[in-house]
Write a protein that holds these residues in place. Structure first.
Motif, short mmCIF file in Angstrom:
data_model
loop_
_atom_site.label_atom_id
_atom_site.label_comp_id
_atom_site.label_asym_id
_atom_site.label_seq_id
_atom_site.Cartn_x
_atom_site.Cartn_y
_atom_site.Cartn_z
N ALA A 530 0.85 -1.20 0.00
CA ALA A 530 0.00 0.00 0.00
C ALA A 530 0.88 1.24 0.00
CB ALA A 530 -0.91 0.00 1.23
N TYR A 531 0.32 2.36 -0.47
CA TYR A 531 1.07 3.61 -0.51
C TYR A 531 1.17 4.20 0.89
CZ TYR A 531 0.85 3.65 -5.61
OH TYR A 531 1.01 3.34 -6.93
N ASN A 532 2.39 4.56 1.26
CA ASN A 532 2.64 5.24 2.54
C ASN A 532 2.72 6.73 2.26
OD1 ASN A 532 3.67 6.36 4.89
ND2 ASN A 532 5.04 4.64 5.32
N THR A 533 1.70 7.48 2.65
CA THR A 533 1.64 8.91 2.33
C THR A 533 2.66 9.73 3.12
OG1 THR A 533 -0.13 9.19 3.97
CG2 THR A 533 -0.80 8.79 1.68
N GLY A 534 3.33 9.11 4.08
CA GLY A 534 4.36 9.82 4.83
C GLY A 534 5.75 9.71 4.22
N LYS A 535 5.87 8.89 3.17
CA LYS A 535 7.16 8.71 2.51
C LYS A 535 7.00 9.01 1.02
CE LYS A 535 8.86 5.20 5.75
NZ LYS A 535 9.41 3.83 5.89
N LYS A 536 7.83 9.92 0.52
CA LYS A 536 7.67 10.37 -0.86
C LYS A 536 8.99 10.29 -1.63
CE LYS A 536 4.37 13.96 0.61
NZ LYS A 536 4.12 15.41 0.62
N THR A 557 14.72 12.84 -5.54
CA THR A 557 15.08 12.85 -4.12
C THR A 557 14.15 11.89 -3.39
OG1 THR A 557 15.70 15.18 -4.28
CG2 THR A 557 15.38 14.29 -2.07
N CYS A 558 14.71 11.00 -2.60
CA CYS A 558 13.91 9.99 -1.90
C CYS A 558 13.77 10.30 -0.42
CB CYS A 558 14.54 8.61 -2.08
SG CYS A 558 13.61 7.29 -1.27
N ARG A 559 12.57 10.47 0.01
CA ARG A 559 12.16 10.58 1.41
C ARG A 559 12.92 11.64 2.20
NH1 ARG A 559 12.41 6.32 6.39
NH2 ARG A 559 10.84 7.34 7.67
N PRO A 560 12.72 12.91 1.86
CA PRO A 560 13.26 13.97 2.71
C PRO A 560 12.54 13.95 4.06
CG PRO A 560 11.80 14.90 1.07
CD PRO A 560 11.94 13.44 0.73
N THR A 561 13.25 14.19 5.13
CA THR A 561 12.65 14.06 6.47
C THR A 561 12.61 15.35 7.26
OG1 THR A 561 14.80 13.37 7.35
CG2 THR A 561 13.29 11.63 6.65
N GLN A 562 13.21 16.42 6.75
CA GLN A 562 13.16 17.67 7.51
C GLN A 562 13.33 18.87 6.59
OE1 GLN A 562 16.45 17.02 10.23
NE2 GLN A 562 17.81 18.28 9.01
N ASN A 563 12.76 19.97 7.01
CA ASN A 563 12.96 21.30 6.42
C ASN A 563 12.24 21.53 5.10
OD1 ASN A 563 14.10 23.86 6.92
ND2 ASN A 563 15.53 23.53 5.25
N MET A 564 12.40 20.65 4.11
CA MET A 564 11.79 20.86 2.80
C MET A 564 11.14 19.56 2.35
SD MET A 564 14.71 23.15 0.89
CE MET A 564 16.02 21.98 1.20
N ALA A 671 16.50 29.69 5.84
CA ALA A 671 15.78 28.50 6.29
C ALA A 671 16.60 27.81 7.37
CB ALA A 671 15.52 27.55 5.13
N GLN A 672 15.93 27.14 8.27
CA GLN A 672 16.60 26.35 9.31
C GLN A 672 15.99 24.98 9.33
OE1 GLN A 672 15.32 29.32 12.44
NE2 GLN A 672 14.85 27.45 13.58
N SER A 673 16.84 23.94 9.51
CA SER A 673 16.40 22.56 9.36
C SER A 673 15.45 22.10 10.46
CB SER A 673 17.62 21.63 9.32
OG SER A 673 18.38 21.74 10.51
N ILE A 674 15.47 22.75 11.64
CA ILE A 674 14.54 22.42 12.72
C ILE A 674 13.63 23.62 12.93
CG2 ILE A 674 14.32 21.76 15.14
CD1 ILE A 674 17.08 20.52 14.98
#
Length: 692
Positions: A530-536, A557-564, A671-674
């Motif tokens: 199934a598609y995981n909408t939290g991972k792009k 780009t696979c699965r960015p997790t912060q900032n953008m 921009a700041q990562s956190i």
């Protein structure tokens, strides 16, 4: 007494003479046997040895960049050993020279300290001479210049090798002078455990191994005065030098820009390919993935030629076919989209930014799933398999043979003419239920930029040897025409509006140096069916300059997790930064000495950390001048907000709060990562993005 001694002496003479006669007889017998009785056996053995053929390995060809810079070559290195049982080894002189020898080794070969070198050099002397090593290794893989330097050291400078025991063993190694740069595409080599031959195991080294390896030579045994030696009968033919299309300067730009954005958004991996529009020459290709141990990005799997669901970047292909085949006759025609489209009874198709209707020319700009599905199903809905046939006729499903090992063609199914096939078609046309390598997606955008001429991406430009210098011709996909010049022009206008239009999904990529055209794409990752909408996976594919395209580029780009988290802010930003960096270096047929026609008058920004009410007084006092004022903001809880501040004030505020700061770029914090206000613990690392 004298007579008795004489008897003893005669007896000894008789014994000695008898032994000599027996030994002489034994020699005569064996000589007779070897030369007469067993002559045929020994002649056959001699002929067998003299007729033995030895294969001579050829020199492997070099892999070069487009302008002749070496990407992979063969170099000779040496293992250095000491024979402590050498016939005339000067042990006393060696012991006296140990201290100065250890000093020299520690200075020029600091793999060990002086004390460690001294211990290593003394160790063999602890054993009796007959048990000492005849090949005690002291250095490995040193260059010939290092070997010459070593021969100037105390004791080692004795010219006679029998006296200092110094020997060298030559080994050939495949070396990449630019390290990890385009390493996956260049590939690697390995030694065959059976034949001992060196062959490519990945990348170009593997794909072009038959050309790089060359042709082995043949040596025969011949008798000389003192020995039987190898005599070259057929000399080996060196492998071809392969001139790739890689441009070292562009490769450096692509790798650095991809690495910066991956670091900023903490993605799992990313891939970027830069291609010359007119020729299909791949000028740069970078595959980076995060090292779980260090968190840094290293050269990884060559994902540019592996299939992934592409997302909305494939809408460009669908729209091109619709225009070329007359499904769309006028791009100004209005299409009704609404909020959902439940085609063939399947799950309703939706748009992230829905609208009641839009002109056809805005379907790409707005990235409308509904609009694209309605256009394609209007022609192919009754026969979904015909869409697959159309792609095959285009040449889109054919192997590219770029020279990159592991290349896979797209996986697009020919679906049946039933309800399931119709539903699959409605998803396929906007980027789902397919697997398309990024390089194939790039080839379509490149064809649009190239007035419809569909060239094959390629990594090899020329083959060179002592007798051959062959430039490989430009190859084409399918018939060589993806679409007509008119269709290509309309598609370029649509893709330009993605960045420059009022409703474009890539508006943040606008800049006043290089006009960019392209398409964003977002695809959810599949987990457990199934598609995981939290991972792009986020893609951007396009070309620049938009009015006269010189280069096309795809970034995934696979699965960015912060900032953008958007396709434009991740993959699109990589492409934009590549274009700007190339512009600044004069790589876009422009002068690198850019000067605006009129100098811009800007007001300076004043930064301060004034406590209490004085901050507001200062802000009010400066407002009438037009000056900008920023100061770090901290609510007292969570991460401080330093966007808009100078690097100095931002670092001061963050380090005072116990945060470890890392930054990229120059100028002010954009921009700041956190995110501000986010809870954190002391020692947390934050990455700041700076721009002028």
């Amino acid at each position: 007494m004298k007579k008795e001694n004489r008897t003893h002496i005669l007896l000894r003479y008789i014994l000695v003479i008898g032994f000599i006669l027996l030994f002489a007889g034994w020699i005569i017998c064996h000589s007779f046997d070897n030369t007469v009785m067993s002559a045929n056996k020994w002649n056959d053995k001699a002929m067998s040895e003299l007729s033995r053929v030895v294969e001579i390995s050829p020199e492997r060809g070099n892999i070069l960049s487009n302008n002749g810079q070496i990407l992979a070559t063969n170099l000779s290195f040496y293992h250095v050993r000491i024979d402590y049982r050498s016939e005339r080894f000067l042990e006393g002189r060696y012991i006296l020279a140990l201290d100065s020898l250890a000093d020299s080794l520690a200075l020029h070969f600091p793999v060990r300290t002086r004390e460690e070198w001294l211990t290593r050099l003394k160790k063999p002397l602890e054993k009796p001479k007959e048990k000492r090593s005849r090949a005690y290794k002291i250095l490995s893989n040193i260059s010939y210049s290092d070997w010459l330097l070593l021969r100037t050291f105390p004791f080692f400078n004795i010219k006679n090798p029998n006296k200092n025991g110094l020997t060298k063993e030559r080994v050939n190694r495949r070396v990449k002078p630019y390290g990890a740069m385009a390493s996956r595409s260049v590939g690697g080599v390995g030694i065959d455990s059976i034949t001992g031959e060196t062959h490519g195991i990945s990348g170009l080294e593997r794909a072009l191994d038959s050309l790089l390896y060359g042709k082995p030579g043949v040596a025969k045994k011949v008798p000389l005065t003192k020995d039987i030696v190898n005599w070259t009968d057929v000399p080996p033919v060196p492998g071809y030098d392969i001139h790739t299309t890689i441009d070292i300067d562009m490769q450096d730009i692509v790798e650095n820009e991809l690495n910066d954005v991956l670091t900023m958004c903490a993605a799992e991996w990313g891939v970027a390919v830069l291609m010359e529009v007119s020729t299909g020459n791949i000028k740069a290709i970078s595959n980076l993935e995060r090292n779980k141990a260090t968190g840094e990005y290293i050269e990884g799997m060559n994902r540019a030629v592996l299939g992934y669901e592409p997302g909305s970047v494939v809408k460009t292909l669908s729209m091109m076919i619709a225009l070329e085949d007359g499904i769309v006759k006028n791009v100004d025609d209005v299409i009704t989209t609404g909020h959902a489209f439940a085609y063939a009874g399947g799950r309703p198709i939706t748009d992230s930014h829905s609208t009641a209707s839009m002109p056809v020319k805005e379907v790409i700009e707005r990235s409308s799933n509904i609009g694209m599905a309605k256009i394609i199903t209007s022609r192919y809905g009754e026969n979904p398999g015909a869409f697959y046939t159309r792609l095959k006729e285009l040449g889109f499903l054919s192997p590219m043979n770029t020279g990159i090992a592991g290349e896979r063609p797209p996986r697009i199914d020919s679906v049946a003419s039933n309800r399931g096939g119709r539903i699959a078609l409605s998803r396929m046309c906007y980027g789902y239920t397919t697997e398309i390598p990024p390089l194939y997606t790039l080839s379509i955008y490149n064809a649009i930029a190239n007035d419809g001429v569909y060239v094959k991406p390629r990594l090899v430009d020329r083959l060179h040897s002592e007798t051959v210098d062959s430039v490989l011709p430009i190859a084409y996909m399918g018939t060589g025409k993806a679409c007509s010049p008119r269709t290509a022009r309309l598609m370029r206008e649509m893709l330009t509006q993605v960045v420059w239009g009022d409703h474009g999904t890539g508006k943040m990529l606008r800049n006043d140096r290089v006009r960019i055209a392209g398409k964003t794409g977002t695809c959810y990752m599949i987990e457990n069916g199934a598609y995981n909408t939290g991972k792009k996976r986020l893609a951007f594919c396009g070309f620049f300059p938009a009015d006269k395209p010189l280069y096309s580029c795809v970034v995934l780009t696979c699965r960015p997790t912060q900032n953008m988290f958007g396709a434009a802010s991740t993959s699109g930003t990589v492409l934009k930064n590549i274009a700007l960096k190339m512009y600044s270096r004069g790589m876009l047929n422009n002068s690198s000495d850019y000067h605006p026609e009129e100098p811009k008058v800007t007001k300076p920004t004043i930064y301060a950390s004034t406590p209490g009410g004085k901050v507001e007084h200062l802000r009010q006092g400066l407002s009438f001048t037009g000056y900008r004022y920023f100061s770090p903001k901290n609510s007292g809880k969570g991460m401080p907000n330093v966007v808009g501040c100078s690097l100095r004030d931002a670092i001061n505020a963050l380090e005072s709060a116990g945060v470890d700061v890392k930054f990229t770029g120059s100028g002010y914090v954009v921009a700041q990562s956190i995110s501000p206000g986010t809870a954190f613990s002391p020692g947390t690392r934050i990455t700041l993005s700076l721009a002028q």
